[in-house]
Design a protein around this motif. Structure first.
Motif, PDB file in Angstrom:
ATOM      1  N   LEU A 153      49.531  31.275  33.482  1.00 24.26           N
ATOM      2  CA  LEU A 153      50.706  31.228  32.607  1.00 24.26           C
ATOM      3  C   LEU A 153      51.990  31.066  33.412  1.00 24.26           C
ATOM      4  N   LEU A 154      52.067  31.725  34.572  1.00 29.40           N
ATOM      5  CA  LEU A 154      53.290  31.707  35.372  1.00 29.40           C
ATOM      6  C   LEU A 154      53.356  30.532  36.348  1.00 29.40           C
ATOM      7  N   HIS A 155      52.231  30.188  36.967  1.00 32.45           N
ATOM      8  CA  HIS A 155      52.240  29.205  38.053  1.00 32.45           C
ATOM      9  C   HIS A 155      51.341  27.999  37.808  1.00 32.45           C
ATOM     10  N   GLY A 156      50.610  28.003  36.719  1.00 34.41           N
ATOM     11  CA  GLY A 156      49.706  26.892  36.464  1.00 34.41           C
ATOM     12  C   GLY A 156      50.451  25.606  36.142  1.00 34.41           C
ATOM     13  N   ASN A 157      49.877  24.474  36.544  1.00 26.35           N
ATOM     14  CA  ASN A 157      50.467  23.186  36.159  1.00 26.35           C
ATOM     15  C   ASN A 157      50.022  22.832  34.742  1.00 26.35           C
ATOM     16  N   LYS A 158      50.515  21.724  34.237  1.00 26.48           N
ATOM     17  CA  LYS A 158      50.247  21.339  32.848  1.00 26.48           C
ATOM     18  C   LYS A 158      48.747  21.218  32.588  1.00 26.48           C
ATOM     19  N   GLU A 159      48.031  20.591  33.502  1.00 26.34           N
ATOM     20  CA  GLU A 159      46.594  20.382  33.311  1.00 26.34           C
ATOM     21  C   GLU A 159      45.841  21.716  33.316  1.00 26.34           C
ATOM     22  N   GLN A 160      46.215  22.623  34.215  1.00 26.22           N
ATOM     23  CA  GLN A 160      45.549  23.923  34.276  1.00 26.22           C
ATOM     24  C   GLN A 160      45.795  24.731  33.011  1.00 26.22           C
ATOM     25  N   LYS A 161      47.013  24.714  32.525  1.00 25.09           N
ATOM     26  CA  LYS A 161      47.331  25.457  31.302  1.00 25.09           C
ATOM     27  C   LYS A 161      46.572  24.894  30.106  1.00 25.09           C
ATOM     28  N   GLU A 162      46.540  23.578  29.991  1.00 26.19           N
ATOM     29  CA  GLU A 162      45.856  22.956  28.852  1.00 26.19           C
ATOM     30  C   GLU A 162      44.346  23.144  28.908  1.00 26.19           C
ATOM     31  N   LYS A 163      43.802  23.292  30.100  1.00 30.11           N
ATOM     32  CA  LYS A 163      42.364  23.475  30.244  1.00 30.11           C
ATOM     33  C   LYS A 163      41.934  24.916  29.988  1.00 30.11           C
ATOM     34  N   TYR A 164      42.677  25.870  30.551  1.00 25.79           N
ATOM     35  CA  TYR A 164      42.195  27.245  30.546  1.00 25.79           C
ATOM     36  C   TYR A 164      42.808  28.153  29.470  1.00 25.79           C
ATOM     37  N   LEU A 165      44.081  27.975  29.152  1.00 29.52           N
ATOM     38  CA  LEU A 165      44.706  28.890  28.194  1.00 29.52           C
ATOM     39  C   LEU A 165      44.062  28.858  26.811  1.00 29.52           C
ATOM     40  N   PRO A 166      43.644  27.693  26.298  1.00 30.63           N
ATOM     41  CA  PRO A 166      42.945  27.702  25.003  1.00 30.63           C
ATOM     42  C   PRO A 166      41.594  28.417  25.045  1.00 30.63           C
ATOM     43  N   THR A 238      47.366  26.176  63.801  1.00 25.21           N
ATOM     44  CA  THR A 238      46.676  26.532  62.559  1.00 25.21           C
ATOM     45  C   THR A 238      46.750  28.032  62.317  1.00 25.21           C
ATOM     46  N   LYS A 239      47.184  28.400  61.131  1.00 28.54           N
ATOM     47  CA  LYS A 239      47.269  29.804  60.726  1.00 28.54           C
ATOM     48  C   LYS A 239      46.629  29.988  59.364  1.00 28.54           C
ATOM     49  N   ASP A 240      46.103  31.200  59.136  1.00 25.94           N
ATOM     50  CA  ASP A 240      45.535  31.534  57.834  1.00 25.94           C
ATOM     51  C   ASP A 240      46.641  32.032  56.907  1.00 25.94           C
ATOM     52  N   LYS A 241      46.716  31.430  55.723  1.00 23.69           N
ATOM     53  CA  LYS A 241      47.666  31.878  54.708  1.00 23.69           C
ATOM     54  C   LYS A 241      46.924  32.087  53.390  1.00 23.69           C
ATOM     55  N   VAL A 242      47.462  32.976  52.567  1.00 22.28           N
ATOM     56  CA  VAL A 242      46.799  33.307  51.304  1.00 22.28           C
ATOM     57  C   VAL A 242      47.041  32.203  50.279  1.00 22.28           C
ATOM     58  N   THR A 243      45.972  31.819  49.590  1.00 22.08           N
ATOM     59  CA  THR A 243      46.050  30.828  48.516  1.00 22.08           C
ATOM     60  C   THR A 243      45.365  31.398  47.281  1.00 22.08           C
ATOM     61  N   ASN A 277      29.611  30.915  49.009  1.00 24.46           N
ATOM     62  CA  ASN A 277      29.697  29.447  49.083  1.00 24.46           C
ATOM     63  C   ASN A 277      30.023  28.829  47.719  1.00 24.46           C
ATOM     64  N   VAL A 278      31.034  29.385  47.070  1.00 24.16           N
ATOM     65  CA  VAL A 278      31.442  28.884  45.749  1.00 24.16           C
ATOM     66  C   VAL A 278      32.300  27.638  45.926  1.00 24.16           C
ATOM     67  N   PRO A 279      31.894  26.507  45.342  1.00 18.94           N
ATOM     68  CA  PRO A 279      32.709  25.287  45.448  1.00 18.94           C
ATOM     69  C   PRO A 279      33.837  25.295  44.410  1.00 18.94           C
ATOM     70  N   VAL A 280      35.058  25.327  44.878  1.00 19.58           N
ATOM     71  CA  VAL A 280      36.220  25.373  43.982  1.00 19.58           C
ATOM     72  C   VAL A 280      36.965  24.035  44.090  1.00 19.58           C
ATOM     73  N   PRO A 281      37.086  23.277  42.996  1.00 19.01           N
ATOM     74  CA  PRO A 281      37.771  21.981  43.048  1.00 19.01           C
ATOM     75  C   PRO A 281      39.212  22.111  43.522  1.00 19.01           C
ATOM     76  N   LEU A 282      39.716  21.084  44.182  1.00 19.31           N
ATOM     77  CA  LEU A 282      41.087  21.091  44.684  1.00 19.31           C
ATOM     78  C   LEU A 282      42.087  21.332  43.557  1.00 19.31           C
ATOM     79  N   GLU A 283      41.789  20.793  42.367  1.00 19.87           N
ATOM     80  CA  GLU A 283      42.733  20.935  41.252  1.00 19.87           C
ATOM     81  C   GLU A 283      42.809  22.362  40.725  1.00 19.87           C
ATOM     82  N   ASN A 284      41.965  23.267  41.255  1.00 22.45           N
ATOM     83  CA  ASN A 284      42.002  24.658  40.824  1.00 22.45           C
ATOM     84  C   ASN A 284      42.805  25.552  41.759  1.00 22.45           C
ATOM     85  N   VAL A 285      43.491  24.945  42.727  1.00 25.71           N
ATOM     86  CA  VAL A 285      44.457  25.708  43.527  1.00 25.71           C
ATOM     87  C   VAL A 285      45.625  26.075  42.619  1.00 25.71           C
TER      88      VAL A 285
END
Length: 349
Positions: A153-166, A238-243, A277-285
């Motif tokens: 709700l706060l940070h999702g893009n248009k596609e993420q909101k339309e896919k998951y919020l309903p 290279t550094k580790d950052k939280v995503t 080993n969960v495969p998470v699509p790039l569009e789900n960042v």
């Protein structure tokens, strides 16, 4: 001649004052002072000058809120059984079905995406009712929407909101917030769960575990925080950052432990969640790569708001029960409310 000139001058001044609509001071109408001190002196203080209460709802929002207050109160008084929930160590299916029917799982989701579209003030008022009756139900609702899918709700893009919020608004799929690990709590920067880009560059491969996750055993959609390696294009370091990631149970590799045995709020589901080993699509960042700490803090701040609203209802409910008991219980020929020590206790509440 002097008298004549002064008379003409006087006439000019008067005519000028008439033309510019400037009357004499004695013609001015008295205006009521809005001074708090003046009102106090007169015995009629203007308290709105020192105790302003913000009216944040317009008339339409107020009427919408009132339309929900009575049904929600009636539902928790007549249909929800907190003692039964506690005995079963789960919220009864009939209660969950009733909450879904009322739209209680999507209070702040926009109406065009299947929610009720309530403001923070409206949301707080309804959550207050929940907190006054059953905190286990309150945590189930709050873990779902106050933090579970709040990131979308706060940070999702248009596609993420339309896919998951309903999906989450009517609770077709329940949501959970996965941050806490054995070595880290609210300190998102110290987590150890890792997500690395796959060789084909289409997915992040997620590995790690979370614990004490509310709704963990029930959820199908998770907001998960993991460390991702990020290379600085300027230095090559290279550094580790939280995503933050939106993870579906259906991606595969997501498992949950048994419900935790708790001393209280037993009906809310709390469990470990593991990612293998969960495969998470790039569009789900969620919120951009490396921005997970900011996303987590924003979500938690909103979650704390909902918790405060629920617990204010809990406190009001407890005070009402204590006052009712004091007014009806008789000891030593007197009602408890007549004893000074009881009066002091109630006053301190």
């Amino acid at each position: 001649e002097i008298f004549s000139e002064s008379s003409n001058f006087k006439r000019v001044v008067l005519l000028g004052s008439q033309n510019t609509k400037h009357g004499y001071a004695t013609e001015a109408k008295p205006t009521e002072s809005k001074s708090f001190v003046m009102g106090l002196f007169r015995g009629n203080p203007k308290v709105e000058q020192v105790f302003p209460f913000p009216e944040v709802l317009d008339s339409e929002q107020e009427s919408v809120l009132q339309a929900y207050v009575d049904p929600v109160t009636k539902f928790f008084e007549e249909q929800n059984d907190p003692m039964k929930n506690d005995e079963l160590e789960k919220v009864e299916d009939s209660t969950l079905a009733g909450l879904k029917e009322m739209g209680a799982f999507g209070l702040q989701v926009p109406t065009d995406l299947g929610g009720l579209g309530l403001t923070n003030t409206q949301y707080a008022r309804l959550v207050e009712i929940v907190g006054a009756h059953d905190l286990a139900v309150g945590i189930t609702l709050g873990a779902h929407q106050s933090i579970g899918f709040k990131g979308i709700l706060l940070h999702g893009n248009k596609e993420q909101k339309e896919k998951y919020l309903p999906l989450v608004a009517p609770c077709e799929k329940m949501a959970a917030f996965c941050l806490t690990e054995p070595s880290s709590g609210s300190d998102a920067g110290s987590i150890r769960t890792q997500a690395e880009l796959s060789k084909d560059g289409k997915h992040y491969i997620l590995n790690g575990g979370k614990l004490w996750i509310s709704n963990g055993g029930l959820a199908d959609i998770f907001t998960v925080f993991a460390k991702t390696p990020i290379t600085d294009p300027n230095t090559g370091e290279t550094k580790d950052k939280v995503t933050a990631f939106i993870v579906e149970r259906g991606f595969g590799g997501v498992t949950t432990g048994p419900p935790e045995k708790k001393m209280g709020i037993k009906a809310s589901n709390t469990a470990e969640v593991h990612f293998d080993n969960v495969p998470v699509p790039l569009e789900n960042v969620l919120g951009g790569v490396g921005n997970g700490f900011k996303v987590a803090m924003h979500i938690l701040n909103n979650g704390r708001f909902g918790m405060a609203a629920a617990l204010s209802g809990t406190m009001k409910g407890l005070i009402a029960k204590a006052a009712d008991h004091a007014a009806s219980r008789v000891q030593f020929g007197q009602k408890l409310e007549e004893f000074g020590v009881i009066q002091e206790k109630l006053a301190r509440m």
